[in-house]
Enzyme design. Structure first.
Site, mmCIF file in Angstrom:
data_model
loop_
_atom_site.group_PDB
_atom_site.id
_atom_site.type_symbol
_atom_site.label_atom_id
_atom_site.label_comp_id
_atom_site.label_asym_id
_atom_site.label_seq_id
_atom_site.Cartn_x
_atom_site.Cartn_y
_atom_site.Cartn_z
ATOM 1 N N GLU A 90 39.090 52.855 34.670
ATOM 2 C CA GLU A 90 39.322 54.211 34.571
ATOM 3 C C GLU A 90 39.042 54.458 33.254
ATOM 4 O O GLU A 90 39.111 53.903 32.191
ATOM 5 C CB GLU A 90 40.979 54.291 34.687
ATOM 6 C CG GLU A 90 41.310 55.854 34.550
ATOM 7 C CD GLU A 90 42.856 55.925 34.704
ATOM 8 O OE1 GLU A 90 43.364 57.004 34.415
ATOM 9 O OE2 GLU A 90 43.477 55.083 35.519
ATOM 10 N N HIS B 95 57.855 60.537 34.475
ATOM 11 C CA HIS B 95 56.940 60.664 33.496
ATOM 12 C C HIS B 95 57.589 61.607 32.366
ATOM 13 O O HIS B 95 56.737 62.113 31.606
ATOM 14 C CB HIS B 95 55.774 61.141 33.688
ATOM 15 C CG HIS B 95 54.859 60.275 34.685
ATOM 16 N ND1 HIS B 95 55.167 59.966 36.046
ATOM 17 C CD2 HIS B 95 53.732 59.468 34.163
ATOM 18 C CE1 HIS B 95 54.021 59.121 36.318
ATOM 19 N NE2 HIS B 95 53.377 58.869 35.299
ATOM 20 N N CYS C 197 43.922 63.300 33.801
ATOM 21 C CA CYS C 197 44.185 62.664 32.571
ATOM 22 C C CYS C 197 42.876 62.543 31.583
ATOM 23 O O CYS C 197 42.954 62.364 30.368
ATOM 24 C CB CYS C 197 45.052 61.394 32.952
ATOM 25 S SG CYS C 197 44.462 60.566 34.042
ATOM 26 N N GLU D 224 45.215 51.078 39.940
ATOM 27 C CA GLU D 224 44.300 51.331 38.569
ATOM 28 C C GLU D 224 44.432 50.188 37.726
ATOM 29 O O GLU D 224 44.939 50.258 36.571
ATOM 30 C CB GLU D 224 44.599 52.639 38.214
ATOM 31 C CG GLU D 224 44.474 53.784 38.991
ATOM 32 C CD GLU D 224 44.990 55.080 38.594
ATOM 33 O OE1 GLU D 224 44.284 56.210 38.863
ATOM 34 O OE2 GLU D 224 45.955 55.094 37.739
#
Length: 682
Positions: free
Chosen positions: A344, A162, A419, A328
């Site tokens: 989400e 990331h 997040c 997800e």
């Protein structure tokens, strides 16, 4: 190689150098009217933005402090310590909260908040390495970086690190902060990092398809601010690297075939929404950006196809996306389960970004229709009415029975992976920037939110004021003010739901084929108008205090799903205006899964100012199934069904909830006296 940006050079870049002014760049044909030019004054969104400013953002900063996210930057500046949080992308929670706070300063100037951000930005600057690298999970202790990071920079970027995801959120925050405050302190940090990224990645250099997309969107924003072509070309380079992933057939996760991070095909060959929904929708937003700025027709065709697939096969009636908890991710076509729906909150945020860009490309109301569906339903369901409790995933049904035992979810103040709260903190105050758009003499009124905007049409100042009580009432009022007569087209969106279209596909439709009438008046008189791409085009020479009134039908509509959506067969959902409704245990004798809504059911509406911060409530008398677990006898009784907006559920404790109601009794899920508890959620 050091890529420091001296203050003099930075100032020159930001004042648009002569070469940038001389070259006409491709861009979106339709431009959003900046959030700095729109001032909201309505009773639905403004209180939410105020709560975001007074509660959500301070809570996010406080939680960034309490959970050591800020400490990570302090240790990185000292080049000593041990990374103190869980994930290497935790840096982004600070960036996203700064972004939201920057937008908020335009709504609510706050000197203390401004000073706090400057101090936080100083800590971010101190954590940045001399060449621009900024990633606390490595900088704190380069000899022992986070185990997701790999032994060297960038080596795990596709899968886990990331690093570029962090950079992308830094860029987004920096541009918002610069536009809102005029300050260049965070922007300078971002440009220094972006110059490093551009020096490392590109043709003949390192190549990677970023594992969690957003750096592409961020680079485009930096390109817009500076005009520096390397930022755009690097964004496109990252898009072009997709499709080279080598899948391990022995992987324990068969869905990780590259599609999880949209790396299974070149982007121009992708036709369906696949993989991790947030990553995907950030990617699709970047594809739209790069297509607009480069004129790449293959990219445009691909993102158009993906959007059609999402809207016609993979979208929940609330606008939620990402059906499958494992990964997800998007499911298969028509795979839209209710009790296990993931949806989400971050995916709702990304969907707003994507649909805004699709509208700017094509000028069609259907994209704003989807954006509106997300905003009023699947997005704000993710934050509690208190502004400091959140859902990571947004279920479509909560029930507690012998065959489906579960504990009903409660909102949480923070998550290990947080997040979603910080994504909401940055999206909410940016809302003014989605209300209007402009293309030459065409002014688009996209969202119906009371307030004013000041813009220029044909180089003349024009002010447009909206006054209404949307989404509870459908009578819209627009007042046009300008110093002199102005000749332009006002394009007012005619929402699909008001034209008898539940969504711009056959995935959902209204059970009744009736199409209520939309009426439009100018200065109290009915007016003729043409329609274009879902907009009423009002073309005239506007005079001081001209008033446009639009009456939208606000009937309660039953929604049915495509027959291939197995979970919704024989069921209906309820919608009034843009708002989708649900039944919650609190209003329905402790249950919601036993309610039946026959086709002929008639609902009454009433505004309840004291309930859930003020809602339009629906009620009807319907059959309710009663099961005697001891004797297994089944009966139905008539009772009042009370429905509330979906976004407002789970603000009064834990219990059952449902969005979809059976139209008749087909089977019974025996209700246990005490179901065993299981843990749900992330």
């Amino acid at each position: 190689m050091k890529t420091l940006v001296p203050s003099l050079l930075l100032a020159g870049m930001l004042s648009a150098p002569a070469w940038a002014q001389a070259v006409k760049r491709s861009d979106y044909p339709i431009q959003a009217v900046s959030f700095t030019q729109v001032k909201l004054a309505d009773s639905f969104w403004l209180p939410r933005l105020k709560t975001n400013t007074e509660v959500t953002i301070p809570a996010s900063f406080q939680r960034c402090e309490a959970t050591n996210r800020v400490k990570n930057f302090e240790m990185a500046a000292a080049r000593q310590g041990k990374f103190a949080t869980i994930f290497p992308f935790d840096d982004t929670d600070i960036y996203k909260t700064i972004e939201g706070a920057a937008y908020s300063l335009k709504l609510y100037p706050d000197e203390k908040l401004d000073q706090y951000m400057d101090e936080l930005i100083r800590k971010v600057a101190a954590a940045q390495e001399p060449d621009g690298y900024l990633y606390t999970a490595r900088t704190i202790d380069p000899a022992h970086p986070h185990n997701w990071a790999g032994p060297e920079r960038w080596v795990k970027e596709r899968e886990l690190s990331h690093e570029l995801y962090n950079s992308g959120h830094l860029y987004e925050a920096a541009v918002a902060h610069y536009e809102a405050t005029g300050k260049k302190n965070l922007l300078g940090i971002a440009l220094k990092n972006a110059d490093l990224v551009c020096s490392v990645f590109g043709p003949g250099k390192r190549a990677v398809a970023p594992g969690h997309e957003i750096v592409e969107m961020g680079l485009v924003k930096l390109y817009r601010v500076t005009g520096k072509p390397e930022y755009l070309s690097t964004a496109k380079f990252f898009l072009d690297q997709r499709g080279h992933y080598q899948y391990d057939p022995k992987s324990p996760d068969p869905w990780r075939n590259g599609s999880y991070w949209q790396d299974h095909k070149p982007v121009v060959a992708q036709k369906e929404a696949e993989g991790h929904a947030v990553r995907a929708e950030y990617l699709y937003s970047a594809m739209a950006d790069v297509a607009a700025l480069t004129g790449d027709q293959q990219l445009l065709a691909a993102v158009d196809s993906i959007w059609e697939n999402m809207v016609s096969r993979k979208l929940y009636v609330t606008g939620g996306t990402g059906a499958v908890p494992g990964g997800e991710r998007f499911g298969a076509n028509y795979e839209l389960p209710n009790t296990t729906a993931y949806n989400e909150t971050c995916a709702a945020v990304a969907n707003v970004y994507w649909n805004q860009r699709m509208f700017q490309l094509h000028g069609e109301a259907k994209y704003i229709d989807i954006m509106e569906k997300v905003l009023y339903n699947g997005l704000i369901s993710g934050v509690g009415l208190d502004g400091k409790s959140f859902f990571y995933s947004n279920a479509m049904q909560i029930k507690n029975s012998a065959s489906f035992p579960q504990t009903e979810p409660a909102r949480a103040g923070w998550f290990d992976c947080s997040c979603c709260p910080t994504n909401l903190a940055r999206l909410m105050p940016s809302l003014p920037g989605y209300v209007y758009a402009q293309r030459g003499r065409d002014v688009y009124a996209n969202l119906f939110i009371s307030g004013t905007t000041d813009l220029r049409v044909n180089n003349k100042p024009v002010r447009i004021t909206q006054q209404h009580n949307y989404p509870w009432q459908g009578n819209l009022k627009f007042t046009v003010n300008q110093a002199a007569t102005a000749d332009f087209n006002l394009l007012v969106r005619l929402p699909g739901w008001a034209r008898g279209e539940a969504v711009p596909s056959d995935l959902y439709r209204f059970a009744s084929s009736e199409t209520p009438k939309i009426t439009i008046q100018v200065n109290g008189k009915p007016t003729e108008y043409t329609t274009r791409n879902g907009y009423a085009v009002l073309s005239r020479k506007w005079r001081q205090n001209d008033v446009v009134e639009v009456q939208l039908p606000m009937d309660v509509r039953q929604v049915v799903a495509h027959p291939k959506v197995q979970d919704d067969l024989g069921k209906v959902a309820l919608q009034r205006g843009p708002v989708v409704y649900c039944a919650e245990w609190k209003d329905n004798q402790g249950k919601a899964s036993n309610l039946i809504v026959p086709a002929a059911t008639t609902f009454t509406t009433s505004f309840q100012p004291q309930v859930l911060n003020g809602i339009m409530q629906l009620q009807a008398t319907v059959p309710a199934v009663q099961v005697d677990a001891a004797t297994t006898s089944i009966s139905t009784t008539r009772q009042t069904l009370t429905a509330i907006p979906y976004y407002a559920w789970a603000n009064r404790g834990k219990g059952e909830m449902t969005v979809w109601f059976p139209q008749q009794l087909t089977d019974v899920d025996l209700i246990s006296r005490k179901a065993p508890e299981v843990t749900v959620g992330k």
